[in-house]
Design an enzyme around this catalytic site. Structure first.
Site, mmCIF file in Angstrom:
data_model
loop_
_atom_site.group_PDB
_atom_site.id
_atom_site.type_symbol
_atom_site.label_atom_id
_atom_site.label_comp_id
_atom_site.label_asym_id
_atom_site.label_seq_id
_atom_site.Cartn_x
_atom_site.Cartn_y
_atom_site.Cartn_z
ATOM 1 N N THR A 106 5.657 -7.525 9.824
ATOM 2 C CA THR A 106 4.469 -7.056 9.095
ATOM 3 C C THR A 106 4.860 -6.906 7.640
ATOM 4 O OG1 THR A 106 5.008 -4.745 9.377
ATOM 5 C CG2 THR A 106 3.658 -5.749 11.091
ATOM 6 N N GLU A 158 0.768 -7.054 15.005
ATOM 7 C CA GLU A 158 1.294 -6.427 16.223
ATOM 8 C C GLU A 158 0.511 -6.828 17.468
ATOM 9 O OE1 GLU A 158 0.773 -5.034 13.306
ATOM 10 O OE2 GLU A 158 2.214 -3.444 12.866
ATOM 11 N N LYS A 170 -10.075 11.322 0.656
ATOM 12 C CA LYS A 170 -10.284 12.605 1.327
ATOM 13 C C LYS A 170 -10.886 13.567 0.310
ATOM 14 C CE LYS A 170 -6.766 10.905 4.102
ATOM 15 N NZ LYS A 170 -5.838 9.911 3.540
ATOM 16 N N TRP A 182 -14.287 12.534 4.709
ATOM 17 C CA TRP A 182 -13.707 11.221 4.462
ATOM 18 C C TRP A 182 -14.738 10.282 3.861
ATOM 19 C CZ3 TRP A 182 -10.873 10.181 9.791
ATOM 20 C CH2 TRP A 182 -9.754 11.034 9.880
HETATM 21 P P1 ADP Z 1 -0.439 -6.181 7.227
HETATM 22 O O1 ADP Z 1 -0.283 -4.893 7.970
HETATM 23 O O2 ADP Z 1 0.769 -6.795 6.757
HETATM 24 O O3 ADP Z 1 -1.594 -6.192 6.258
HETATM 25 P P2 ADP Z 1 -1.845 -7.531 9.313
HETATM 26 O O4 ADP Z 1 -2.459 -8.783 8.922
HETATM 27 O O5 ADP Z 1 -1.246 -7.423 10.631
HETATM 28 O O6 ADP Z 1 -0.765 -7.269 8.296
HETATM 29 O O7 ADP Z 1 -2.868 -6.386 9.045
HETATM 30 C C1 ADP Z 1 -3.623 -5.792 10.041
HETATM 31 C C2 ADP Z 1 -4.578 -4.867 9.392
HETATM 32 O O8 ADP Z 1 -5.513 -5.604 8.610
HETATM 33 C C3 ADP Z 1 -5.425 -4.082 10.332
HETATM 34 O O9 ADP Z 1 -4.745 -2.958 10.809
HETATM 35 C C4 ADP Z 1 -6.612 -3.721 9.465
HETATM 36 O O10 ADP Z 1 -6.343 -2.617 8.631
HETATM 37 C C5 ADP Z 1 -6.747 -4.929 8.593
HETATM 38 N N1 ADP Z 1 -7.784 -5.817 9.110
HETATM 39 C C6 ADP Z 1 -7.641 -6.913 9.856
HETATM 40 N N2 ADP Z 1 -8.829 -7.488 10.125
HETATM 41 C C7 ADP Z 1 -9.766 -6.720 9.528
HETATM 42 C C8 ADP Z 1 -11.191 -6.764 9.428
HETATM 43 N N3 ADP Z 1 -11.903 -7.726 9.988
HETATM 44 N N4 ADP Z 1 -11.797 -5.782 8.738
HETATM 45 C C9 ADP Z 1 -11.098 -4.793 8.160
HETATM 46 N N5 ADP Z 1 -9.770 -4.710 8.209
HETATM 47 C C10 ADP Z 1 -9.103 -5.646 8.883
#
Ligand code: ADP
Length: 542
Positions: free
Chosen positions: A183, A328, A437, A442
């Protein structure tokens, strides 16, 4: 127990052999410079066999990690199958990370061999002195190249010299590691995610279901999402499983490149993060391209603004499919398709659903949990942390002693804050760390951003929390006007636009105009950078 089914391993060899037997004439195309490289699944299979022989000859054994430092190309696809199908682990390296992070990741994974694209050599050469585990570099080039990496070989030369006979593909237990990806690590060191063969195969089945992305043999699939970002959302695996025609853009990711590829190659499924499609949208507003071949554009990685989903549908006739996932999670968790009874809803309500992140795909279970550890109701109002479980979700991070904080009673804590509506559609309100916050309540920065990006003069907007003496934190809107409206857009116009769209206490306390929103290595808004830049910003008295 007697009378049960066969114990048949779900591994990538199964996908590879199926594709080889059923679809030898299907095409895989890659943009190389101004031309296209084209070959068939039969050619692909032949080269995958050769690559497996090559890796053997370099001493890459079962379980060894092989890194790829590469764009989306046919060679990268060959690595996607040759490495795991011979029992080693495909480790896709994110070329856009900071050098320090790349060094950390390669060393942490102890990659033995790295396959690198010629155009990316300068990036890797700078790091090579600090990569003691790497025994060999393989350069993927179209012609002659020069490099200081040692020892190195040419991918094409190695393949030419490899035995042409079929590789003796091993029988791989389904719980063996097939691939890994780190990640991007917005805080602390990047963390490794190890995908099993079983996870990828089950994820591919799910991705090909009609109510999910629904890939078929009739599709022409173009993964724009990088192959180093959560396996390009699994598309190379699932497209190969069902025999779709595949098109890879290589390093050519500008809106014009993508518009041309969609038009010329008659793409039916094009997948990428919102920033990619926002850029394309602004080109298509100005210039005509025929994108009518598109059946569906899966979008995820960050929230797809409703205005974009609506714009593509109404002005361009293209359907965006909003999805949510994580590295993940192999990575798909939810997909936003309308249920049948919603098809008769007013358009406005349909778009409201399609702008949500959707319902859990078959294979994933989810719940929302509040601060006290209680499950939140599915009422579309109450916010909670999204937690997930299922056969393609990690159990722990790779060689990471402090994984446990990410889990709760066998569920993976996503760090995303959601509401879940009575139909089961989740809406990502924010990432836990991005929420504003304000006085104990929120405020969703994602929601505010999406509203602001609906303003016709706005190109991009990011909202961040700025500290406030009374309310603890208040929102600050950082706005990028469209080029035509640079210097012709005021903060008051933005606030006026928001007044009828969000609760009064959500209104940003200030609006600043910026050149562009900084992006992370995978094209998401990098709010960390903005928070740092505006940490001493004085909010006007409201
Ligand atoms: P990183 O953590 O490196 O950014 P990831 O691509 O695995 O890598 O990120 C996952 C995160 O991306 C999710 O936990 C979420 O916060 C965000 N995410 C993924 N898809 C969406 C979506 N359709 N809308 C909003 N947030 C998203």
């Amino acid at each position: 127990m007697d009378g049960l089914m066969m114990d048949f391993p779900l591994n990538l060899n199964y996908i590879l052999q199926r594709a080889h037997k059923l679809f030898p004439r299907k095409e895989i195309a890659t943009k190389v410079g101004s031309a296209m490289h084209r070959y068939t699944y039969a050619d692909f299979y032949e080269r995958v066999n050769r690559l497996a022989h090559v890796l053997d000859s370099l001493g890459v054994g079962p379980g060894d990690r092989v890194g790829t430092f590469a764009w989306n190309t046919y060679r990268h696809l060959e690595a996607y199958f040759a490495i795991p199908c011979k029992g080693s682990v495909l480790h896709t390296l994110n070329i856009r990370l900071f050098p320090e992070q790349i060094v950390y990741i390669i060393n942490h994974a102890a990659d033995k061999v790295i396959l690198v694209d010629q155009t990316l050599l300068p990036l890797l050469e700078k790091l090579a002195g600090r990569l003691p585990t790497v025994k060999h570099y393989i350069v993927m080039a179209d012609g002659a190249y020069q490099t200081t990496l040692t020892p190195h070989s040419s991918y094409e030369q190695l393949l030419r010299d490899a035995p042409s006979g079929r590789y003796a593909w091993p029988e791989i237990p389904e719980n063996q590691a097939a691939a890994m990806c780190y990640t991007s690590g917005t805080t602390g060191n990047p963390k490794g995610v190890l995908y099993s063969h079983r996870a990828i195969v089950l994820h591919s089945f799910s991705e090909c279901m009609a109510d999910s992305v629904g890939l078929t043999e009739r599709d022409t699939v173009m993964p724009v999402v990088p192959m180093f970002h959560a396996n390009a959302w699994g598309l190379p695996f699932s497209a190969t499983m069902v025999g779709s025609r595949q098109v890879y853009p290589g390093p050519h990711l500008q809106p014009r490149d993508l518009a041309e590829l969609i038009q010329e190659e008659k793409i039916t499924v094009a997948a990428g993060v919102p920033t990619i499609w926002l850029g394309l949208y602004h080109l298509l507003e100005r210039e005509r391209y025929d994108i009518s071949s598109l059946r569906v554009m899966p979008v995820g990685g960050s929230a797809a603004p409703r205005s974009m989903i609506e714009g593509y549908q109404k002005k361009l006739g293209a359907t965006i499919l909003h999805a949510w996932g994580m590295t993940e999670m192999t990575p798909i968790g939810t997909v936003s398709q309308l249920k049948s009874h919603m098809l008769s809803w007013p358009e406005d309500e349909q778009f409201a659903i399609r702008a949500k992140q959707g319902v859990m795909v078959p294979g994933v279970e989810l719940r929302g949990v509040d601060n006290e550890g209680k499950e939140i109701p599915w009422d579309g109002q109450i916010m909670g942390e999204l937690q997930v479980r299922g056969p393609w979700i990690i159990r722990e991070y790779y060689h990471e002693p402090n994984s446990s904080a990410s889990f709760m009673d066998g569920w993976f804590r996503t760090g995303d804050v959601v509401t879940i509506d009575p139909e089961g559609y989740i809406q990502i309100v924010d990432r836990t760390k991005d929420l504003v916050k304000s006085g104990g309540e929120w405020i969703s920065t994602v929601d505010l951003e999406n509203q602001i990006m609906g303003h016709p003069k706005v190109l991009e907007a990011a909202v961040i929390a700025v500290s406030h003496p009374k309310w603890q934190e208040r929102p600050l809107a950082c706005v990028v006007p469209k080029p035509d409206f640079k210097d012709h857009l005021t903060g008051e116009e933005i606030l006026e636009y928001l007044r009828s769209r969000v609760a009064r206490w959500w209104l940003p306390d200030d609006v600043v105009f910026i050149e562009s929103v900084p992006k992370t290595s995978v094209g998401k808004f990098d709010k960390k950078v903005l928070r740092e830049r505006f940490k001493n910003h004085i909010l006007p008295d409201m």
